[in-house]
Design a protein around this motif. Structure first.
Motif, PDB file in Angstrom:
ATOM      1  N   GLU A 115      72.711  16.260  63.072  1.00 55.07           N
ATOM      2  CA  GLU A 115      72.768  16.316  64.394  1.00 55.07           C
ATOM      3  C   GLU A 115      73.105  14.901  65.088  1.00 55.07           C
ATOM      4  O   GLU A 115      72.437  13.814  64.613  1.00 55.07           O
ATOM      5  N   LYS A 116      73.669  14.700  65.980  1.00 60.82           N
ATOM      6  CA  LYS A 116      73.606  13.573  66.790  1.00 60.82           C
ATOM      7  C   LYS A 116      72.308  13.233  67.506  1.00 60.82           C
ATOM      8  O   LYS A 116      72.002  14.221  68.528  1.00 60.82           O
ATOM      9  N   ILE A 117      71.862  12.343  67.358  1.00 57.95           N
ATOM     10  CA  ILE A 117      70.401  11.804  67.870  1.00 57.95           C
ATOM     11  C   ILE A 117      70.562  10.288  68.440  1.00 57.95           C
ATOM     12  O   ILE A 117      71.695   9.656  68.188  1.00 57.95           O
ATOM     13  N   TYR A 118      69.743  10.093  69.438  1.00 64.12           N
ATOM     14  CA  TYR A 118      69.687   8.736  70.229  1.00 64.12           C
ATOM     15  C   TYR A 118      68.329   8.020  69.787  1.00 64.12           C
ATOM     16  O   TYR A 118      67.256   8.827  69.685  1.00 64.12           O
ATOM     17  N   SER A 119      68.691   6.697  69.604  1.00 64.94           N
ATOM     18  CA  SER A 119      67.436   5.894  69.270  1.00 64.94           C
ATOM     19  C   SER A 119      67.652   4.595  70.049  1.00 64.94           C
ATOM     20  O   SER A 119      68.847   4.269  70.698  1.00 64.94           O
ATOM     21  N   VAL A 120      66.536   3.764  70.047  1.00 66.90           N
ATOM     22  CA  VAL A 120      66.579   2.641  70.867  1.00 66.90           C
ATOM     23  C   VAL A 120      66.677   1.575  69.688  1.00 66.90           C
ATOM     24  O   VAL A 120      65.667   1.469  68.996  1.00 66.90           O
ATOM     25  N   GLN A 121      67.610   0.613  69.645  1.00 68.99           N
ATOM     26  CA  GLN A 121      67.707  -0.237  68.704  1.00 68.99           C
ATOM     27  C   GLN A 121      66.959  -1.719  69.324  1.00 68.99           C
ATOM     28  O   GLN A 121      67.152  -2.139  70.570  1.00 68.99           O
ATOM     29  N   VAL A 122      66.267  -2.273  68.469  1.00 67.45           N
ATOM     30  CA  VAL A 122      65.284  -3.456  69.134  1.00 67.45           C
ATOM     31  C   VAL A 122      65.373  -4.713  68.215  1.00 67.45           C
ATOM     32  O   VAL A 122      65.434  -5.552  68.817  1.00 67.45           O
ATOM     33  N   LYS A 123      66.027  -4.411  67.049  1.00 69.93           N
ATOM     34  CA  LYS A 123      66.366  -5.644  66.303  1.00 69.93           C
ATOM     35  C   LYS A 123      67.281  -5.413  65.266  1.00 69.93           C
ATOM     36  O   LYS A 123      67.506  -4.303  64.828  1.00 69.93           O
ATOM     37  N   SER A 124      68.068  -6.489  64.994  1.00 67.72           N
ATOM     38  CA  SER A 124      69.032  -6.738  63.955  1.00 67.72           C
ATOM     39  C   SER A 124      69.030  -7.918  62.931  1.00 67.72           C
ATOM     40  O   SER A 124      68.238  -8.717  63.549  1.00 67.72           O
ATOM     41  N   PHE A 125      68.993  -7.687  61.659  1.00 64.31           N
ATOM     42  CA  PHE A 125      68.596  -8.760  60.731  1.00 64.31           C
ATOM     43  C   PHE A 125      69.965  -8.932  59.951  1.00 64.31           C
ATOM     44  O   PHE A 125      70.634  -7.912  59.673  1.00 64.31           O
ATOM     45  N   ILE A 126      70.179 -10.084  59.255  1.00 64.21           N
ATOM     46  CA  ILE A 126      71.486 -10.595  58.468  1.00 64.21           C
ATOM     47  C   ILE A 126      70.842 -10.081  57.103  1.00 64.21           C
ATOM     48  O   ILE A 126      71.674  -9.371  56.367  1.00 64.21           O
ATOM     49  N   ASP A 127      69.656 -10.276  56.743  1.00 56.96           N
ATOM     50  CA  ASP A 127      69.031  -9.921  55.269  1.00 56.96           C
ATOM     51  C   ASP A 127      68.481  -8.438  55.680  1.00 56.96           C
ATOM     52  O   ASP A 127      68.300  -7.958  56.533  1.00 56.96           O
ATOM     53  N   ASN A 128      68.271  -7.717  54.193  1.00 55.13           N
ATOM     54  CA  ASN A 128      67.748  -6.477  54.261  1.00 55.13           C
ATOM     55  C   ASN A 128      66.294  -6.385  54.570  1.00 55.13           C
ATOM     56  O   ASN A 128      65.618  -6.523  53.529  1.00 55.13           O
ATOM     57  N   ASN A 129      65.622  -6.643  55.399  1.00 51.97           N
ATOM     58  CA  ASN A 129      64.345  -6.948  55.647  1.00 51.97           C
ATOM     59  C   ASN A 129      63.602  -5.500  56.273  1.00 51.97           C
ATOM     60  O   ASN A 129      63.665  -5.260  57.487  1.00 51.97           O
ATOM     61  N   LEU A 130      63.378  -4.538  55.376  1.00 51.52           N
ATOM     62  CA  LEU A 130      62.926  -3.500  55.612  1.00 51.52           C
ATOM     63  C   LEU A 130      61.441  -3.140  55.573  1.00 51.52           C
ATOM     64  O   LEU A 130      60.768  -2.209  55.455  1.00 51.52           O
ATOM     65  N   THR A 131      60.715  -4.390  55.634  1.00 47.71           N
ATOM     66  CA  THR A 131      59.298  -4.222  55.433  1.00 47.71           C
ATOM     67  C   THR A 131      58.537  -4.087  56.662  1.00 47.71           C
ATOM     68  O   THR A 131      57.322  -4.020  56.702  1.00 47.71           O
ATOM     69  N   LEU A 132      59.215  -3.919  57.788  1.00 51.10           N
ATOM     70  CA  LEU A 132      58.746  -3.789  58.913  1.00 51.10           C
ATOM     71  C   LEU A 132      58.109  -2.476  59.268  1.00 51.10           C
ATOM     72  O   LEU A 132      57.099  -2.166  59.605  1.00 51.10           O
ATOM     73  N   ALA A 133      58.805  -1.546  58.482  1.00 51.54           N
ATOM     74  CA  ALA A 133      57.943  -0.101  58.539  1.00 51.54           C
ATOM     75  C   ALA A 133      58.343   0.615  57.312  1.00 51.54           C
ATOM     76  O   ALA A 133      59.707   0.331  56.753  1.00 51.54           O
ATOM     77  N   SER A 134      57.987   1.524  56.898  1.00 51.79           N
ATOM     78  CA  SER A 134      58.105   2.603  55.866  1.00 51.79           C
ATOM     79  C   SER A 134      59.141   3.407  56.199  1.00 51.79           C
ATOM     80  O   SER A 134      59.396   4.088  57.410  1.00 51.79           O
ATOM     81  N   GLU A 135      60.002   3.831  55.197  1.00 57.12           N
ATOM     82  CA  GLU A 135      60.956   5.040  55.375  1.00 57.12           C
ATOM     83  C   GLU A 135      60.567   6.449  55.624  1.00 57.12           C
ATOM     84  O   GLU A 135      60.927   7.192  56.164  1.00 57.12           O
TER      85      GLU A 135
END
Length: 199
Positions: free
Chosen positions: A120-140
């Protein structure tokens, strides 16, 4: 030698014949009495044997029943103790199964929500963008965050909302907390579709 007359001889023969007949009858009676004695002896022996056997069987049955009653009482006490223990074990199992069921229902809800988010189409609030793949902020595995790639950036969004109004309200709260660059975006299958108007 003395002389016997014929009539006397005849009488003597008759007496001998009578004596033989009497002797034979007596022998027949003796045989008959012996048979009766044997039968009565056999009957007495059989009756005595049956009586002894009956007494032995009766004593065995009485002693078995007495032992069975004792063992039944002992077994019923043990069964009662075992059943009480079993009830506690069963209660513990039921509690454990309830906990697992609650955990499974949470997991099921998580996967259903994840499937919903993917289709489905959902809405979310984007808070940050990174050039590097920095996914250590939270778990998938967190169900309330989205990591998306929008070339060449990796975006980090919070919240999953069904309506645009809910996402805008959440964005407003985040802006008050200090996330001045936060904006609402729509997503489908984990990919950003478009940036939505914040008002």
């Amino acid at each position: 030698m003395p002389f016997i007359e014929e009539s006397d001889l005849l009488e003597l023969h008759k007496d001998i014949d009578k004596a033989q007949l009497i002797n034979e009858r007596l022998l027949d009676q003796i045989k008959y009495k012996n048979r009766e004695l044997r039968r009565s002896k056999i009957q007495r022996n059989i009756f005595g044997s049956v009586t002894v056997l009956f007494l032995i069987v009766s004593l065995a049955v009485i002693s078995y029943n007495a032992g069975f009653v004792r063992s039944t009482n002992f077994e019923s006490r043990n069964n009662l103790l075992v059943s009480i223990d079993s009830l506690e074990v069963i209660k513990a199992r039921i509690d454990n199964l309830r906990e697992k069921n609650e955990e499974l229902s949470l997991v099921k809800e998580f996967y259903l929500a994840k499937k919903f988010l993917e289709k489905e189409k959902i809405y979310s609030v984007q808070v940050k963008s990174f050039i590097d793949n920095n996914l250590t902020l939270a778990s998938e595995s967190l169900g309330n965050t989205i990591f998306a790639k929008a070339n060449p950036f990796y975006s980090y969004s919070l919240g999953n909302f069904e309506t645009l109004e809910e996402a805008r309200s959440f964005r407003f709260q985040l802006v008050k907390m200090g996330f001045k660059d936060a904006f609402v975006a729509s997503y489908r299958d984990g990919k950003r579709i478009e940036i939505e108007d914040p008002y």
